[in-house]
Design an enzyme around this catalytic site. Structure first.
Site, mmCIF file in Angstrom:
data_model
loop_
_atom_site.group_PDB
_atom_site.id
_atom_site.type_symbol
_atom_site.label_atom_id
_atom_site.label_comp_id
_atom_site.label_asym_id
_atom_site.label_seq_id
_atom_site.Cartn_x
_atom_site.Cartn_y
_atom_site.Cartn_z
ATOM 1 C CG ASP A 75 -0.237 -0.080 2.559
ATOM 2 O OD1 ASP A 75 0.873 -0.671 2.629
ATOM 3 O OD2 ASP A 75 -0.761 0.458 3.545
ATOM 4 C CD GLU A 91 4.370 0.564 6.942
ATOM 5 O OE1 GLU A 91 5.153 0.848 7.860
ATOM 6 O OE2 GLU A 91 3.969 1.416 6.111
HETATM 7 ZN ZN LIG Z 1 6.815 2.365 3.994
#
Ligand SMILES: [Zn+2]
Length: 441
Positions: free
Chosen positions: A86, A150
């Site tokens: 992401d 993340e």
């Molecule tokens: Zn990163």
């Protein structure tokens, strides 16, 4: 050591970076993201080498990919190599090149994720495929994980993998991932290559001040807004004491050596601020990690100008050094005082990795092999990564996503920044360093 990276790997790292950028995996938080197309992209390319990647989702569309390469030494501990799929949002109007174009212009790949961290995702893929073509196997088992989420809570990503699929990481003792081994230009002719060996913990706080609600025209010595404001001012102005962790101490010693400054960070009378003052631009690598910190960021109180509310709320971004939690809690108790409660709104562990380990030595040697002009230094990240979640599996994390960047490339500013981009040469360097390290790891 023989070069196992062929021309095809050098081409692939560029096309993979560009194509991954074109797959928009913007993570707006609150579950608003879809990594699945990027996960399928990497899984297909891993499967083409004969590996058997598995796709794992806690939430539909929030896809993680894990694959294991079997090493030649079955007695060796496994190594985790992880990268998130992401990216943070990007506003096209602010950019010179569309952030999801993946355009390659004048030897530079442009777009959101070019350094954080589709570059590393692509480098790992290119290395693994080059190995398959050349029939190379690493010494250790290597577990490759591409993660979702993340850039938000990691609940659909590394947190989910660590909690629900620990078997996929069996034998892993160490991991490498983002935010290390890039060129940090610290003045003319001084190229540092910081390798991350620790992260501060996250302590996001919610403060609630209580008082007596009432009319704005009346005397009120229990005003929740005033109480909150006083507590927030004390927190914002607090001078946290210096607490040097082993990683930061090693970083300061190494930087002093690079700059030829006489300083002994182990001495009892060592003055860290004096050394930071002499380090110039390099101070930015360590100054946020010599202390805990707590920055007030959000305030919420009241609904009408002539009504004193019964309570008021604030949020504070706290960051906690390894070993610093007790002091952090005690200090917050004291700074908030009796009329303001505080609690952890979100909390993540601090990490510490040894810099006298064989792994750190090999990471360092791999950078020095391909960037002999550079100075490798350890550092502690001021914020956090997926390594926090994987630490629950006993995996010690290092930040190592090698890139050699020309002067003028301000890597920290490109992180989550406008016009994020990466030179093709930097990707080639990264592939070579990763190949060199991973085979010998
Ligand atoms: Zn990163």
């Amino acid at each position: 050591m023989a070069e196992h990276i062929d021309g095809r790997a050098l081409d692939e790292v560029v096309s993979f970076t560009s194509e991954l950028i074109r797959i928009d995996t913007t993570n707006r938080g609150g579950g608003d993201c879809r990594e699945r197309p990027a996960a399928e992209y990497v899984a297909e390319r891993l499967a083409a080498t004969g590996l058997e990647p598995v796709l794992l989702e806690r939430t539909p569309g929030r896809t993680n990919v894990v694959a294991r390469i079997e090493g030649t030494d079955p007695s060796a501990d496994a190594l985790l190599v992880h990268g998130h799929l992401d990216v943070v949002p990007a506003e096209p109007a602010d950019w010179d090149v569309h952030p999801f174009s993946g355009e390659v212009r004048d030897g530079v790949v442009w777009g959101r994720g070019a350094v954080d961290m589709k570059n590393m995702d692509a480098m790992v893929l290119a290395v693994v495929r080059a190995w398959a073509r050349a029939g190379i196997r690493p010494r250790r088992d290597i577990v490759i994980a591409y993660t979702a989420d993340e850039e938000a809570s990691a609940i659909d990503g590394s947190g989910f993998l660590a909690d629900h699929h620990p078997g996929l990481f069996e034998g892993c003792t160490e991991g490498i991932s983002e935010s290390g081994a890039f060129t940090f230009h610290a003045g003319p002719g001084t190229a540092l290559y910081p390798i991350a060996a620790g992260e501060r913990g996250t302590g996001w706080l919610k403060l609630t001040a209580h008082g007596r609600a009432g009319h704005g025209s009346k005397v009120n010595r229990a005003n929740a807004v005033s109480r909150l404001a006083a507590a927030i001012a004390r927190i914002g102005e607090h001078q946290w004491p210096v607490r040097l962790t082993p990683t930061v101490r090693a970083a300061l010693a190494e930087l002093a050596r690079v700059y030829g400054i006489a300083a002994d960070p182990a001495a009892p009378d060592f003055d860290v601020d004096e050394l930071l003052g002499k380090l110039g631009p390099a101070a930015a690598l360590v100054e946020s990690t010599v202390r805990n910190s707590a920055n007030p960021t959000m305030l919420e109180a009241g609904y009408k100008i002539n009504v004193i509310p019964g309570h008021a709320t604030a949020y504070v971004d706290g960051r906690i050094l390894p070993g610093g939690e007790d002091e952090f809690r005690d200090t917050l108790d004291r700074l908030t005082g009796p009329d303001v409660d505080w609690e952890f709104h979100h909390k993540e562990v601090a990490l510490q990795a040894p810099v006298d380990s064989p792994t750190y030595a090999k990471l360092r040697a791999a950078v020095e092999e391909f960037a002999p002009e550079g100075h490798v230094v350890p550092y502690c990240m001021s914020g956090g990564t997926d390594a926090k979640q994987f630490s629950r599996l006993g995996i010690t994390g290092y930040g190592f996503s090698p890139l050699r960047l020309p002067p003028g490339f301000d890597y920290p500013a490109l992180f989550h920044g406008v016009d994020e981009r990466v030179p093709v040469d930097a990707l080639h360097f990264g592939v070579r360093v990763l190949d060199h390290y991973l085979r010998a790891a």
